[in-house]
Structures are given as structure tokens and as C-alpha cells.
Design a protein around this motif. Structure first.
Motif, PDB file in Angstrom:
ATOM      1  N   ILE A   3       0.894  -1.179   0.076  1.00 15.23           N
ATOM      2  CA  ILE A   3       0.040  -0.075  -0.071  1.00 15.23           C
ATOM      3  C   ILE A   3       0.847   1.231  -0.027  1.00 15.23           C
ATOM      4  N   VAL A  18      -4.987   6.244   0.863  1.00 15.11           N
ATOM      5  CA  VAL A  18      -4.121   5.178   0.982  1.00 15.11           C
ATOM      6  C   VAL A  18      -4.606   4.247  -0.071  1.00 15.11           C
ATOM      7  N   CYS A  19      -3.662   3.738  -1.002  1.00 16.70           N
ATOM      8  CA  CYS A  19      -4.058   2.968  -2.334  1.00 16.70           C
ATOM      9  C   CYS A  19      -3.460   1.674  -2.215  1.00 16.70           C
ATOM     10  N   ASP A  20      -3.938   0.746  -2.822  1.00 19.99           N
ATOM     11  CA  ASP A  20      -3.320  -0.679  -3.145  1.00 19.99           C
ATOM     12  C   ASP A  20      -2.278  -0.225  -4.394  1.00 19.99           C
ATOM     13  N   THR A  21      -1.039  -0.688  -4.059  1.00 19.59           N
ATOM     14  CA  THR A  21       0.082  -0.319  -5.230  1.00 19.59           C
ATOM     15  C   THR A  21      -0.415  -0.864  -6.491  1.00 19.59           C
ATOM     16  N   LEU A  27      -8.128   2.532  -0.292  1.00 19.10           N
ATOM     17  CA  LEU A  27      -8.233   1.576   0.828  1.00 19.10           C
ATOM     18  C   LEU A  27      -8.837   2.292   2.178  1.00 19.10           C
ATOM     19  N   VAL A  68       1.982   1.783   5.413  1.00 17.16           N
ATOM     20  CA  VAL A  68       2.181   2.402   3.986  1.00 17.16           C
ATOM     21  C   VAL A  68       3.782   2.295   3.904  1.00 17.16           C
ATOM     22  N   ALA A 427       3.754   4.987  -5.720  1.00 16.39           N
ATOM     23  CA  ALA A 427       3.717   3.430  -6.152  1.00 16.39           C
ATOM     24  C   ALA A 427       4.743   3.138  -7.308  1.00 16.39           C
TER      25      ALA A 427
END
Length: 483
Positions: A3, A18-21, A27, A68, A427
Motif C-alpha cells: 500500500i 491510501v491505495c493498493d499499489t 483503501l 504504508v 507506487a
């Protein structure tokens, strides 16, 4: 798998996603307003950068950043943070479209030999908001502060530097640097002579690093990517590429598109920015967009823009010959700073509220179509147009835009695209550092959820409306556009 986080420090708030890579799926997210306000209730022109950190800390509360691996930073553009030789702020940051600097902008244009000279040097002509103009303002009005200024940062540069613990090395990215007025997107280097022209002496400038490079790693092992300006981050978050343009509908309007080359425009209508991927982002700005609709709503006595839209849909394309040139605040595209709006085609049958409402929507969109044509005239391909802003949802806008723009129109669902773009950059830098991503190719994330509108059978009608508008514009302001 992992993440990443993207934070967007806008003029009014900090937003963190906050994001999924791998997919870009959001998320969790955090938000905090900036604890600043102007005495008159508007946005302040001077802001202590520490409030950005306070807001960031509040937005990240509750364990938001737990797990993170990397953070990207997007921030408001044109904020100038002057530091002394010890790294302390000389004065509060100068932010926003600072009207105090208008005289300084004209001063700088003359000092280098005119608009074309600036366009050739750095791809833009000084405006009141730009950091280079604020340097001139500082030199003229606060000479003691100007003399103490040893280092120049923008908002996202300063935030990245703070997150890394204020290291000796200070960095920025191409996107942010291209908006300063002293870095050339075409040449890829600083014009330190323009810093001296504006400030009166040289100052240290942050190192411009590549789109997929990391600015550094925190003592805790958190990777911080290069960061960028809000415009570039939003474009990256939307996922626009070659063939895409973005039309932003605020009080004023802007049109930008991805292009493989920097565009030098001697008239100053095109601002040649860099994007967050290594490409270029030419921008054309109009001074009149939603303010045209608000003015018309007030004139007609309707309570809001939704009602104005409903009224406009009772008219027909072309508004029974009524044409509004929406130059209510003067205009930048075309360059008519001292003109006023024009209402043409008044006949007995056209003098109805619904026709004026329709003419206002068509006038606003035709003005932005003019801006699109400035880019098209320089070889920029436009196959689809992303339409941003609250009024993009209005039926009167959606009904007219595809045919007037002559392209597919995409209306993304409202989202935090700048913060998402910052996360995507994080990312990318993380993947490059781990050897799983190519520094030339950003991660592919899910596209924005959106409505897609086609010109279809209305294209010919829309182009006739556009021609009606162009005819009035040329009669009223002959030669205003030399495309």
C-alpha cells in the motif's frame, strides 16, 4: 503487493488517500482543513507553512498511514516558500493568485523585452500568481526579506523536505518546476538569470529529479517520491495520456492536454508546463467560465445554476440566434484584458429568459472550445475531453459540450484525483526502487469511473452553433485569434 499513500495539500485542506499499489483502489482516506483564514473571510495571501504540517498530521491521525511503504505529495501550485541560509522561512509563504504582484508581473515582462521573450525563455509569460513574479514583488516591497532569501521552494518541495527530516539535498519535479517562471520545460534546466532579474541576486534552487525517482527515504524507511503540483497530480490521477485533454470549469476555465513536446507560444496564450510522467502539459486559460453562468443567473433572477440549466434546456441549440461572448472579466484567451462581454443577435423572438440561459452555457463552452483550438492549432491531438468541475454534471453542459468541442466528453465521478495521482507516483517510485517497475512506464491503475458522452448526430448542429459564435467574435474583435 503493498500500500502507498498520496497526500494533496490544497489551499484549503489536506486530503490523504491510501491505495493498493497494484490496482490503485482507495483503501482508506483522511482529511483536515488548514487552520488559516483571511481577516476578510477569503483565502489569505500569506500563509505560515507550518499550518500545512499541522493539517497533514491531523489528516494522518488514527493510524491512517499504518503499513504504508511510500508517500507521494501533491500541493497547491505557485506557493513560494523563501528560506534563509539556515533553512528557516524568511516570511510566510506567498500563495495563490496574488493580486499584489500584478504590477510586478508587468514589470518583469518589460524587463526581459516582452511576452515573446519570456515565452521563448521558459514557456510562459509572468502572471501575478507565479513564483518568479512573487520574487519581484518581494524585491520591490520587502527588500530586507528579499536580501535574506537564500533558498527557493514551492509547497510540495517544502513538504517533501520536511517529511525527509530537512536534509541538505532539496528536490522538486519537472511539473512543479515548470510553473515557477524560472525553469524551462523545453530545455529542461533553470534560468537562474531570471531569478536574479526578479529577486536581485541568486538563490539556491531544488534539484529537479525524474518522475519515477525517489526524493529520499525517512529514518523509518518510508520512501518519499518526487512530489508534484496539483494540476500535474490530478492529470496523473485521472490517467490521461496522448489524445486526451482536460477542461476544468471553475470561476475561470482551463484547458490542458498531454503532448510529447514543449510548446513555445510567443503570444503567451499557451503556458508550457511539464507533466508528472516525463511528457508535457500545455495549458490554455480563460478568465470566464462558471462566473458567466453565475452572472446570467443573477441577471435572470434564478436561484441557482441547476435552475439556470433547466431553463436553458427549454431553448434550442443556437439560442434563437442569441450569442454571448463571455468576456466579463476581460479575457486572456484571446488576449483582450480590457474588453467586456457582448450579447449579440437580439431580436424580438430571442428576447426570452430560456434563450439567454442557453446563450450563457454555449458562450462559456465556445470560449473553452476556442482554448482547445489554440492547442489543436499547434498540433495537439484531442480525441476525448475530460470535463471537470461541479457544473460538468449539469444537463445543459452535458447536452452541448460534446458537439461544441467536437470530441468524446468524459465526465469523471467526483474524487480526490490529485491525492490519487500523488499515490500513483509513490507506487511508481516504490516499484522502481524494488526493481518491479520500469522508470519509463508508470503503474497501470484502474481508470476513473465516468460518464462518456458522444457528439453523435448532434455534431453538425454543434459546429453550426460554434460558427455562429466565431462569426460574432470575429466581427466584434477582428484578428483576436491568429491560429
Amino acid at each position: 503487493m503493498g500500500i502507498v499513500a498520496g497526500l494533496d495539500s490544497s489551499p484549503d485542506f489536506t486530503r490523504i488517500v491510501v491505495c493498493d499499489t497494484d490496482t490503485g483502489a482507495v483503501l482508506r482516506q483522511g482529511y483536515a482543513a488548514h487552520p488559516v483564514e483571511s481577516p476578510d473571510g477569503g483565502r489569505p495571501s500569506d500563509v505560515d507553512p507550518q499550518v500545512w504540517l499541522l493539517s497533514l498530521g491531523e489528516a494522518a491521525g488514527g493510524g491512517l498511514l499504518e503499513g504504508v511503504q511510500a508517500i507521494g505529495v501533491s500541493a497547491q501550485q505557485n506557493a513560494l516558500v523563501p528560506l534563509d541560509a539556515q533553512g528557516n522561512t524568511v516570511r510566510p509563504a506567498l500563495v495563490g493568485g496574488d493580486r499584489r504582484a500584478q504590477v510586478a508581473a508587468a514589470d518583469l515582462v518589460d524587463a526581459l523585452g516582452g511576452r515573446a521573450a519570456w515565452a521563448q525563455a521558459v514557456g510562459s509569460v509572468p502572471q501575478a500568481a507565479q513564483p518568479v513574479t512573487k520574487l519581484r514583488y518581494l524585491a520591490k516591497t520587502e527588500p530586507e526579506n528579499a536580501a535574506r532569501t537564500a533558498v527557493l521552494l514551492q509547497a510540495h518541495d517544502w513538504l517533501v523536505w520536511q517529511l525527509l527530516g530537512r536534509p541538505v539535498r532539496r528536490t522538486t519535479d519537472r511539473g512543479g518546476a515548470s510553473g515557477t517562471g524560472y525553469w524551462s520545460a523545453a530545455a529542461g534546466f533553470y534560468r537562474s538569470d531570471l531569478v536574479e532579474l526578479a529577486l536581485g541576486h541568486q538563490a539556491m534552487l531544488p534539484e529537479v529529479i525524474g518522475p519515477a525517482e525517489a526524493a529520499g527515504t525517512t529514518p523509518e524507511g518510508l520512501l518519499i517520491s518526487a512530489g508534484t503540483g496539483e494540476t500535474m497530480a490530478a492529470a496523473f490521477g485521472l490517467g490521461i495520456g496522448l489524445g486526451d485533454a482536460v477542461v476544468s470549469l471553475g470561476a475561470s476555465g482551463s484547458v490542458m492536454a498531454v503532448h510529447p513536446e514543449a510548446l513555445v507560444d510567443g503570444s503567451g496564450m499557451i503556458t508550457s508546463l511539464a507533466d508528472a510522467t516525463g511528457m508535457h502539459l500545455p495549458v490554455v486559460t480563460t478568465l470566464n467560465a462558471v462566473r458567466t453562468l453565475r452572472g446570467t443567473a443573477e441577471l435572470l433572477g434564478v436561484p441557482d445554476l441547476e435552475t439556470l440549466s433547466d431553463l436553458a434546456t427549454k431553448s434550442t441549440p443556437g439560442a434563437h440566434g442569441l450569442v454571448l461572448l463571455p468576456y466579463l472579466e476581460g479575457e486572456r484567451t484571446p488576449n483582450l484584458p480590457h474588453t467586456a462581454g457582448t450579447l449579440a443577435g437580439l431580436r424580438r423572438e430571442s428576447m426570452r429568459p430560456e434563450h439567454l440561459a442557453r446563450a450563457a452555457f454555449e458562450g462559456m463552452l465556445c470560449g473553452l472550445a476556442d482554448a482547445l483550438d489554440v492547442l489543436r492549432g499547434r498540433g495537439v491531438e484531442v480525441r476525448r475531453v475530460f470535463l471537470l468541475g461541479a457544473v460538468a454534471e449539469l444537463p445543459a453542459v452535458q447536452a452541448a459540450a460534446p458537439a461544441l468541442f467536437g470530441a468524446q466528453v468524459v465526465v469523471p465521478q467526483p474524487a480526490d484525483y490529485a491525492a490519487r495521482g500523488a499515490a500513483r507516483q509513490a507506487a511508481w517510485a516504490l516499484g522502481v526502487s524494488q526493481g518491479s517497475l520500469d522508470p519509463r512506464t508508470p503503474p497501470v491503475w484502474q481508470g476513473a469511473a465516468a460518464q462518456v458522452l458522444e457528439p453523435g448526430d448532434e455534431l453538425a448542429v454543434g459546429q453550426a452553433v460554434r460558427q455562429q459564435y466565431v462569426s460574432v467574435r470575429e466581427q466584434t474583435h477582428p484578428g483576436a485569434f491568429l491560429l
